[in-house]
Write an enzyme that holds these catalytic residues in place. Sequence first.
Site, PDB file in Angstrom:
ATOM      1  N   HIS A  19       0.330  22.900 -62.607  1.00  9.07           N
ATOM      2  CA  HIS A  19       0.538  21.464 -62.347  1.00  9.07           C
ATOM      3  C   HIS A  19       1.163  20.823 -63.581  1.00  9.07           C
ATOM      4  O   HIS A  19       0.464  20.399 -64.500  1.00  9.07           O
ATOM      5  CB  HIS A  19      -0.795  20.792 -62.002  1.00  9.07           C
ATOM      6  N   HIS A  21       4.664  18.230 -64.482  1.00  7.67           N
ATOM      7  CA  HIS A  21       5.802  17.465 -63.973  1.00  7.67           C
ATOM      8  C   HIS A  21       6.970  17.526 -64.954  1.00  7.67           C
ATOM      9  O   HIS A  21       6.811  17.214 -66.137  1.00  7.67           O
ATOM     10  CB  HIS A  21       5.402  16.009 -63.754  1.00  7.67           C
ATOM     11  N   ASP A  23       9.578  15.594 -65.273  1.00  7.24           N
ATOM     12  CA  ASP A  23       9.910  14.307 -65.866  1.00  7.24           C
ATOM     13  C   ASP A  23       8.763  13.722 -66.686  1.00  7.24           C
ATOM     14  O   ASP A  23       8.880  12.628 -67.229  1.00  7.24           O
ATOM     15  CB  ASP A  23      10.357  13.304 -64.799  1.00  7.24           C
ATOM     16  N   GLY A 181       2.884  10.690 -56.359  1.00  9.71           N
ATOM     17  CA  GLY A 181       2.934   9.240 -56.314  1.00  9.71           C
ATOM     18  C   GLY A 181       1.569   8.641 -56.040  1.00  9.71           C
ATOM     19  O   GLY A 181       0.560   9.352 -55.997  1.00  9.71           O
ATOM     20  N   HIS A 208      -1.133  16.343 -54.022  1.00 12.41           N
ATOM     21  CA  HIS A 208      -1.913  15.504 -54.928  1.00 12.41           C
ATOM     22  C   HIS A 208      -3.012  14.828 -54.107  1.00 12.41           C
ATOM     23  O   HIS A 208      -2.723  14.052 -53.183  1.00 12.41           O
ATOM     24  CB  HIS A 208      -1.027  14.418 -55.552  1.00 12.41           C
ATOM     25  N   GLU A 211      -7.575  12.281 -56.834  1.00 15.68           N
ATOM     26  CA  GLU A 211      -7.426  11.825 -58.217  1.00 15.68           C
ATOM     27  C   GLU A 211      -7.767  10.337 -58.269  1.00 15.68           C
ATOM     28  O   GLU A 211      -8.853   9.952 -58.713  1.00 15.68           O
ATOM     29  CB  GLU A 211      -6.006  12.064 -58.720  1.00 15.68           C
ATOM     30  N   ASP A 300      -0.362  18.417 -66.436  1.00 19.80           N
ATOM     31  CA  ASP A 300       0.135  17.286 -65.666  1.00 19.80           C
ATOM     32  C   ASP A 300       1.425  16.746 -66.287  1.00 19.80           C
ATOM     33  O   ASP A 300       2.505  17.044 -65.816  1.00 19.80           O
ATOM     34  CB  ASP A 300      -0.925  16.186 -65.546  1.00 19.80           C
TER      35      ASP A 300
END
Length: 362
Positions: A19, A21, A23, A181, A208, A211, A300
């Site tokens: 996991h 990202h 960006d 998102g 996702h 969370e 993350d």
Amino acid sequence: MVTPVSTETIPLAPKVLLHDHLDGGLRPETVIELAREVGYRKLPHEDPRALGRWFAEAADSGSLERYLETFSHTVAVMQTRDALVRVATECVEDLADDGVVYAEVRYAPELFQEGGLTLDEIVQAVQDGFREGERRVAASGRWIRIGTLLAAMRQNARSAEIAELAVRYRDAEVVGFDIAGPEAGFPPTRNLDAFEYLRQQNAHFTIHAGEAFGLPSIWEALQHCGTERLGHGVRIVDDIKVDGDGSVHLGRLASYVRDRRIPLEMCPSSNLQTGAAPSIAEHPIGLLARLRFRVTVNTDNRLMSHCSMSSEFATLHETFGYGWADMQWFTVNAMKSSFLGFDERLDVINNIIKPGYATLIG
């Protein structure tokens, strides 16, 4: 002889990351240089150290929505093919420098079309960057493999389109699909057509869930959508009761997740920033690992959380006393849960992970 566990030795351990990202992992220097190239003038700082601190502090708000706002800057400088290739290449190099041997890196292609790139051009650019990164790592005498997860933004209406894109490129190291998102107000069931298509195509996906939103998010992701893994999943602890005498009682959903060995993509530092856990000591990972859920450790967003796989393991070592055997358990869990083929997973476990930890354990 056992190698002592320390911030100096943890980077030597082979790690698996599920996991992360794209960006959310840029180097601050790269953000600044790319911003200058494209004329983006909204960065809060032009000094790499100051900018790195700003990202961590801005993300440390206790709100998932505020945390996600920090991505406006990284996304803004990733709107060209050259930028995407560079960011992907550097991602691989940075992960390899941290001892990661396999990583599944995710991103949402729909976020990078402001400069006119098509979805296919975006995927091709990122894949070219990942392959270049792997070549550079191999040239330095090390090994790493990157699998890609294509994500759809759950607040938009493009999940079916992105799912088709993931299937189209699954023979080019795109190993799965994700939705990302804000969770609140955007349940995974809004994307049922995408998940049904992926199941029909025998394609992998994670969601996702659990969370910023609680047990209903997890239940929907599993029972309505059929996810193979839970992105974060920390709120599964809400279905676990610990009595004053220490006895533990699992609810039906928690029992299902543990019994079915549903992987939990846990991101300790990030979870603190978004308010999913009040502290590392109180993070559900301690209880869930003790109860032998399929727990994995992840970063993350390395830029926003100012973390790496090594720093996450170091924090868990300091907080819970985890040693090499525990780190190997987390790592094998992750490799078992990856979206690579069975033979490939076994090869990495038996020929890279276990020998690597055997050297450290002595």
